[in-house]
Design a protein around this motif. Structure first.
Motif, short mmCIF file in Angstrom:
data_model
loop_
_atom_site.label_atom_id
_atom_site.label_comp_id
_atom_site.label_asym_id
_atom_site.label_seq_id
_atom_site.Cartn_x
_atom_site.Cartn_y
_atom_site.Cartn_z
N ASP A 236 67.19 93.26 22.24
CA ASP A 236 67.92 94.28 21.48
C ASP A 236 69.22 93.72 20.89
N ASP A 237 69.86 92.83 21.63
CA ASP A 237 71.13 92.26 21.15
C ASP A 237 70.94 91.11 20.18
N PHE A 238 69.69 90.66 20.00
CA PHE A 238 69.40 89.52 19.12
C PHE A 238 68.12 89.78 18.34
N LYS A 239 68.10 90.90 17.62
CA LYS A 239 66.90 91.34 16.92
C LYS A 239 66.42 90.33 15.87
N ASP A 240 67.35 89.57 15.29
CA ASP A 240 66.97 88.64 14.23
C ASP A 240 66.48 87.30 14.76
N LEU A 241 66.54 87.12 16.06
CA LEU A 241 66.14 85.84 16.64
C LEU A 241 64.68 85.92 17.09
N PRO A 242 63.79 85.12 16.50
CA PRO A 242 62.37 85.17 16.88
C PRO A 242 62.16 84.71 18.32
N THR A 243 61.09 85.19 18.94
CA THR A 243 60.72 84.71 20.26
C THR A 243 59.89 83.44 20.11
N GLY A 291 74.24 92.04 29.19
CA GLY A 291 73.38 92.01 28.01
C GLY A 291 73.98 91.17 26.90
N ALA A 292 75.31 91.25 26.74
CA ALA A 292 75.99 90.45 25.73
C ALA A 292 75.90 88.96 26.03
N LEU A 293 75.65 88.63 27.29
CA LEU A 293 75.52 87.24 27.70
C LEU A 293 74.07 86.77 27.69
N GLY A 294 73.15 87.69 27.37
CA GLY A 294 71.74 87.33 27.40
C GLY A 294 71.17 87.37 28.80
N ALA A 295 71.82 88.11 29.70
CA ALA A 295 71.36 88.24 31.09
C ALA A 295 70.99 89.69 31.35
N TYR A 296 69.92 89.88 32.13
CA TYR A 296 69.40 91.23 32.32
C TYR A 296 69.13 91.48 33.79
N LEU A 297 69.49 92.68 34.24
CA LEU A 297 69.35 93.04 35.65
C LEU A 297 67.89 93.35 35.99
N HIS A 298 67.53 93.05 37.22
CA HIS A 298 66.19 93.35 37.72
C HIS A 298 66.31 93.58 39.22
N PRO A 299 66.79 94.77 39.64
CA PRO A 299 67.06 95.02 41.06
C PRO A 299 65.83 94.79 41.93
N MET A 300 66.04 94.15 43.08
CA MET A 300 64.97 93.90 44.04
C MET A 300 65.50 93.99 45.45
N THR A 301 64.64 94.41 46.35
CA THR A 301 64.96 94.38 47.77
C THR A 301 64.80 92.94 48.26
N PRO A 302 65.30 92.62 49.45
CA PRO A 302 65.08 91.27 50.00
C PRO A 302 63.61 90.88 50.03
N ALA A 303 62.73 91.79 50.43
CA ALA A 303 61.30 91.48 50.49
C ALA A 303 60.74 91.22 49.10
N GLU A 304 61.19 91.97 48.11
CA GLU A 304 60.72 91.77 46.74
C GLU A 304 61.18 90.43 46.19
N VAL A 305 62.36 89.98 46.60
CA VAL A 305 62.85 88.67 46.17
C VAL A 305 61.91 87.57 46.65
N VAL A 306 61.46 87.68 47.89
CA VAL A 306 60.54 86.69 48.44
C VAL A 306 59.24 86.64 47.62
N ALA A 307 58.67 87.80 47.32
CA ALA A 307 57.42 87.86 46.56
C ALA A 307 57.61 87.31 45.14
N PHE A 308 58.73 87.65 44.52
CA PHE A 308 59.01 87.17 43.16
C PHE A 308 59.15 85.66 43.14
N ALA A 309 59.90 85.10 44.09
CA ALA A 309 60.10 83.66 44.14
C ALA A 309 58.78 82.93 44.32
N GLU A 310 57.91 83.46 45.15
CA GLU A 310 56.60 82.83 45.37
C GLU A 310 55.77 82.84 44.09
#
Length: 332
Positions: A236-243, A291-310
């Motif tokens: 959203d903050d960089f609409k003109d930048l292609p993926t 968002g202005a830095l290009g960083a986005y939140l994704h809240p997770m519990t400790p257990a969810e962090v383990v699953a995501f990292a794997e």
């Protein structure tokens, strides 16, 4: 559940905790907390960590202090954090690359990768930062298709700047080269992306890949030109930048950071720190700044962090394996 039964359940939880642990969590923290970061000041990880630390300072009423310990592909910071007292007063920001490096591989940090929960106790997820690709204006590259075409014309001649061998920036460029069928030369900069700007300005290095916060100064000053972002869809903050995916379908790559504590840190302290982390980051002002830095939140519990990292390890370890194999062959 009735009020009485809830009270009984709470009492049982408290009784099950080691002596003094509940009281410790209730008063935690009662002194400053050190947060070790494995990257240089100004990097995407550092900027996000400092914003988080500022908010935690307000939540805790105790100062959260960011300690930069870059070098050795993140191994220096991992060692320092893992050897700290497991009392909640030294925490560690683990970056994506420290979970995907190959242990003992030539050219890659020997104390990595991190395995959860073997090496650290997860507290929560901080941010994810899609990788931005930017080119030196002197290179004449104006888009990702331009970069790919030029790299095919000059195999192995074009160079790209990264923040270190085996880190997510390096892995992303290796994946991009593999998908695009090109070969480029890596130039690592241990001082963070800002250290590469002089070489990019002159065209000595053609391309840089990093989270937005590490490139913001160069992009706004015109030293470098953004050509693509490796997010799932345009931001959203960089609409003109292609993926990148608009040129290489299905391509996604990003850095991410999780907050960790040394193994042995009391569970009650971990849970309180996890709740406080989410409280610190769950504010509109924080989300806007990230968002202005290009960083986005994704809240997770400790257990969810383990699953995501794997899951991330399954994605990136084959790429890291190829890097390790290449380094071994070069060392012969």
């Amino acid at each position: 559940m009735t009020r009485w039964s809830r009270a009984i359940a709470l009492a049982a939880m408290v009784a099950a905790l080691p002596s003094g642990t509940w009281a410790q969590s209730e008063t935690y923290p009662n002194k400053p907390v050190r947060i070790i970061v494995d990257s240089a000041a100004g990097s995407a990880t550092d900027v996000s960590a400092r914003l988080m630390a500022d908010r935690l300072t307000q939540v805790w009423g105790q100062q959260a202090i960011v300690i930069n310990q870059p070098g050795a592909g993140g191994s220096i910071a991992v060692r320092a954090a893992s050897q700290a007292a497991p009392d909640g007063y030294t925490l560690y920001v683990g970056a994506a690359s420290t979970f995907t490096a190959l242990k003992g591989a030539p050219g890659v940090a020997p104390n990595l990768p991190i395995e959860l929960p073997r090496d650290f106790s997860p507290i929560g997820f901080m941010t994810e930062q899609p990788m931005f690709i930017a080119a030196s204006p002197a290179s004449g590259i104006k888009s990702l298709p331009d970069l790919i075409a030029l790299a095919k014309q000059k195999p192995g001649e074009l160079s790209y700047a990264t923040t270190g061998r085996g880190r997510i920036t390096h892995l992303t460029m290796e994946l991009l080269q593999d998908r695009a069928g090109i070969k480029m030369q890596m130039i690592p900069y241990t001082g963070g992306p800002t250290a590469a700007m002089a070489d990019l300005a002159t065209g000595r290095v053609a391309v840089v890949l990093e989270g937005y916060s590490g490139l913001a100064g160069g992009l706004t000053s015109g030293v470098i030109k953004g050509i693509a972002v490796a997010s799932h869809q345009r931001l959203d903050d960089f609409k003109d930048l292609p993926t990148v995916a608009e040129t290489l379908p299905g391509f996604f790559a990003g850095g991410w950071n999780v907050l960790l504590a040394p193994v042995g840190t009391p569970d009650a302290v971990i849970q309180k720190a996890s709740i406080d982390l989410r409280k610190a980051l769950d504010e509109a002002e924080v989300k806007t700044k990230l968002g202005a830095l290009g960083a986005y939140l994704h809240p997770m519990t400790p257990a969810e962090v383990v699953a995501f990292a794997e899951e991330q390890q399954r994605t990136w370890r084959p790429v890291a394996g190829r890097i390790a194999k290449q380094a071994a062959e070069q060392s012969k």
